[in-house]
Design an enzyme around this catalytic site. Structure first.
Site, PDB file in Angstrom:
ATOM      1  N   CYS A  42     -11.255   7.578  17.422  1.00 55.30           N
ATOM      2  CA  CYS A  42     -11.593   7.632  15.995  1.00 55.30           C
ATOM      3  C   CYS A  42     -12.809   8.506  15.743  1.00 55.30           C
ATOM      4  CB  CYS A  42     -11.842   6.224  15.488  1.00 55.30           C
ATOM      5  SG  CYS A  42     -10.460   5.168  15.871  1.00 55.30           S
ATOM      6  N   GLU A  43     -12.680   9.773  16.008  1.00 55.09           N
ATOM      7  CA  GLU A  43     -13.740  10.759  15.792  1.00 55.09           C
ATOM      8  C   GLU A  43     -13.067  12.082  15.469  1.00 55.09           C
ATOM      9  OE1 GLU A  43     -17.290  10.865  16.701  1.00 55.09           O
ATOM     10  OE2 GLU A  43     -17.458   8.924  17.702  1.00 55.09           O
ATOM     11  N   GLY A  61     -24.354  27.574  39.175  1.00 55.99           N
ATOM     12  CA  GLY A  61     -24.139  28.290  37.926  1.00 55.99           C
ATOM     13  C   GLY A  61     -23.041  29.326  37.907  1.00 55.99           C
TER      14      GLY A  61
HETATM   15  N1  LLP Z   1     -27.837  22.656  40.478  1.00 53.44           N
HETATM   16  C1  LLP Z   1     -28.496  22.087  39.456  1.00 53.44           C
HETATM   17  C2  LLP Z   1     -29.927  21.775  39.606  1.00 53.44           C
HETATM   18  C3  LLP Z   1     -27.809  21.817  38.260  1.00 53.44           C
HETATM   19  O1  LLP Z   1     -28.458  21.256  37.247  1.00 53.44           O
HETATM   20  C4  LLP Z   1     -26.429  22.114  38.153  1.00 53.44           C
HETATM   21  C5  LLP Z   1     -25.683  21.801  36.939  1.00 53.44           C
HETATM   22  C6  LLP Z   1     -25.788  22.686  39.268  1.00 53.44           C
HETATM   23  C7  LLP Z   1     -26.529  22.957  40.406  1.00 53.44           C
HETATM   24  C8  LLP Z   1     -24.329  23.046  39.255  1.00 53.44           C
HETATM   25  O2  LLP Z   1     -24.038  23.994  38.279  1.00 53.44           O
HETATM   26  P1  LLP Z   1     -22.608  24.756  38.263  1.00 53.44           P
HETATM   27  O3  LLP Z   1     -22.510  25.555  39.538  1.00 53.44           O
HETATM   28  O4  LLP Z   1     -21.541  23.735  38.150  1.00 53.44           O
HETATM   29  O5  LLP Z   1     -22.675  25.614  37.060  1.00 53.44           O
HETATM   30  N2  LLP Z   1     -21.555  19.644  31.825  1.00 53.44           N
HETATM   31  C9  LLP Z   1     -21.683  21.077  31.660  1.00 53.44           C
HETATM   32  C10 LLP Z   1     -22.405  21.723  32.809  1.00 53.44           C
HETATM   33  C11 LLP Z   1     -23.761  21.121  33.065  1.00 53.44           C
HETATM   34  C12 LLP Z   1     -24.426  21.702  34.266  1.00 53.44           C
HETATM   35  C13 LLP Z   1     -25.555  20.840  34.707  1.00 53.44           C
HETATM   36  N3  LLP Z   1     -26.214  21.301  35.893  1.00 53.44           N
HETATM   37  C14 LLP Z   1     -20.299  21.654  31.457  1.00 53.44           C
HETATM   38  O6  LLP Z   1     -19.328  20.895  31.428  1.00 53.44           O
HETATM   39  O7  LLP Z   1     -20.149  22.862  31.261  1.00 53.44           O
END
Ligand code: LLP
Length: 418
Positions: free
Chosen positions: A344-345, A240
């Site tokens: 096309c969106e 996160g």
């Molecule tokens: N661990 C778990 C259990 C997760 O669900 C996620 C991301 C991470 C780690 C890694 O999170 P990060 O460090 O990258 O924030 N597609 C979205 C983000 C979705 C995140 C899903 N889970 C975007 O493009 O912002």
């Protein structure tokens, strides 16, 4: 490394290679990544936590190319996976299964079997029926299913609602009361090894306070669980950590590590983390070519050859990605336009009413911060083959995923027998 992408001789380079030179060879749209950036970001985080036993598990969903996984594995990283497919990727990259943790609310029996046979470090269990299935499969295989239970600490990570995961109403993890019951149930299952506790509160979190709040809650629960006679080894605080897309001022790895240090330093648990975007986000860009410039009475559109199928974040989350020209020899002249793709969106855009350096048809643009959740969220909508991926190291570059072609896209399709 300050930035993987820098202007030298008036044009963008990735490390020491000219972006123009790369796309002259591989075409557009193209994802270009800096190998050293991935490693530097991993090390930054790894070193910040040197005060505690820890394992950083890069979140494969962010950018899952096997060359990226291998790069991080060689640097010492572990891996956070969410599917059997991701497990096969990391195995192909030569990753030690004892550095792999498996999260996700919908693990299937086949995926569980593969993971147990492979010998992963642990499953992050998200529900009661999942724990029971892991126990069943482990028993059938005559092995043990190592598990951490995902607790939902119910804190607000202060980020976009689609990437908030640790609030009470989210589908992820268990509230603490149900989690405690599940820890107890797990303790009584002979084919289950309870090894840890996990949380993941959201993504693109720029402050340390949501982590501090969540960890404080978790510490009380960890104490309770330990007094139930459960011997935990791992405390996984999820991913996160936020990055700079525009003008965010995210906590640095060191600030983050120091903010939670008093809480975790003497806990006697191995700290686990699952960063994705922090490592990959600014390691990559999407390079695209301007096809047309179109003007209507009130607006200007820059139509490029990449689209929402290549990078869906602006369409899906209204996410901001900085856009500029590869050629920076512009004397400061700018134009305001919507940067859009050919799909096309109406939602197919990278930016709206954005001020960018003046561009002409045929010119190259860069969409920045596309290393995370870019290629991995790409689709074939409008029968568009997915882009090529290129990895740069110093003055070398290499294609790490060939551009798809239409034959590959329709390969499995057939006419019905009738
Ligand atoms: N661990 C778990 C259990 C997760 O669900 C996620 C991301 C991470 C780690 C890694 O999170 P990060 O460090 O990258 O924030 N597609 C979205 C983000 C979705 C995140 C899903 N889970 C975007 O493009 O912002």
């Amino acid at each position: 490394m300050e930035s993987a992408f820098q202007v030298k001789n008036n044009e963008y380079h990735c490390e020491n290679v000219s972006v123009k030179e790369i796309v002259q060879k591989v075409g557009t749209p193209a994802f270009i990544y800096s190998q050293n950036y991935f490693v530097d970001r991993f090390k930054e985080l790894d070193e910040a936590f040197s005060y505690v036993p820890h394992l950083i598990c890069y979140s494969v969903k962010t950018n899952s190319n096997i060359a990226v996984c291998k790069t991080l594995s060689d640097a010492g990283s572990g891996f956070d996976i969410v599917s059997g497919g991701e497990l096969q990727r990391v195995l192909k990259a030569g990753v030690d299964p004892q550095k792999v943790v498996f999260a996700g609310v919908g693990k299937t029996e086949d995926e569980i079997e593969l993971a147990i046979n492979t010998g992963i470090l642990f499953f992050t269990v998200e529900s009661e029926p999942e724990l029971r299935l892991i126990a069943q499969v482990a028993e059938r295989l005559g092995k043990k299913g190592p598990v951490a239970i995902r607790v939902n600490p119910d804190v607000d990570p202060q980020t976009h609602k689609y990437i908030t995961t640790g609030k009470a109403e989210s589908k992820f993890g268990l509230d603490i009361d149900r989690a405690k019951q599940l820890f107890n149930e797990a303790k009584g299952l002979s084919s289950i090894d309870v090894v840890g506790i996990q949380m993941h509160i959201g993504s693109q979190i720029t402050k340390t306070s949501p982590y501090v709040d969540a960890i404080k809650k978790m510490l009380v629960w960890i104490e309770d669980i330990r007094t139930q006679g459960i011997d935990l080894k791992y405390f996984d605080i999820g991913g996160g950590l936020g990055i700079v897309y525009e003008e965010e001022q995210p906590a640095t790895a060191a600030e983050f590590a120091e903010a939670i240090r008093p809480l975790i330093e003497d806990l006697g648990l191995t700290l686990m983390m699952e960063p994705g975007r922090f490592i990959a986000g600014n390691a990559g860009v999407l390079v695209s070519k301007v096809i047309y410039i179109k003007e209507n009475p009130t607006k200007k559109f820059v139509i490029v050859d990449a689209a929402m199928n290549d990078l869906i974040r602006p369409s899906l989350y209204e996410a901001y990605h900085e856009i500029t020209t590869v050629d920076q020899n512009k004397n400061g002249s700018e134009m305001v336009a919507d940067i859009v793709g050919p799909i096309c969106e109406t939602g197919d855009f990278f930016a709206k009413a954005r001020s960018i350096p003046v561009v002409e048809e045929g010119e190259l643009i860069l969409v920045k911060s596309a290393g995370a959740y870019g290629f991995t969220m790409a689709s074939n909508y409008n029968t568009r083959p997915r882009a090529v991926e290129v990895l740069v190291n110093g003055d070398k570059y290499s294609v790490i995923k060939e551009r798809e072609n239409v034959d590959q896209l329709i390969a499995g399709e057939k006419f019905p027998e009738w």
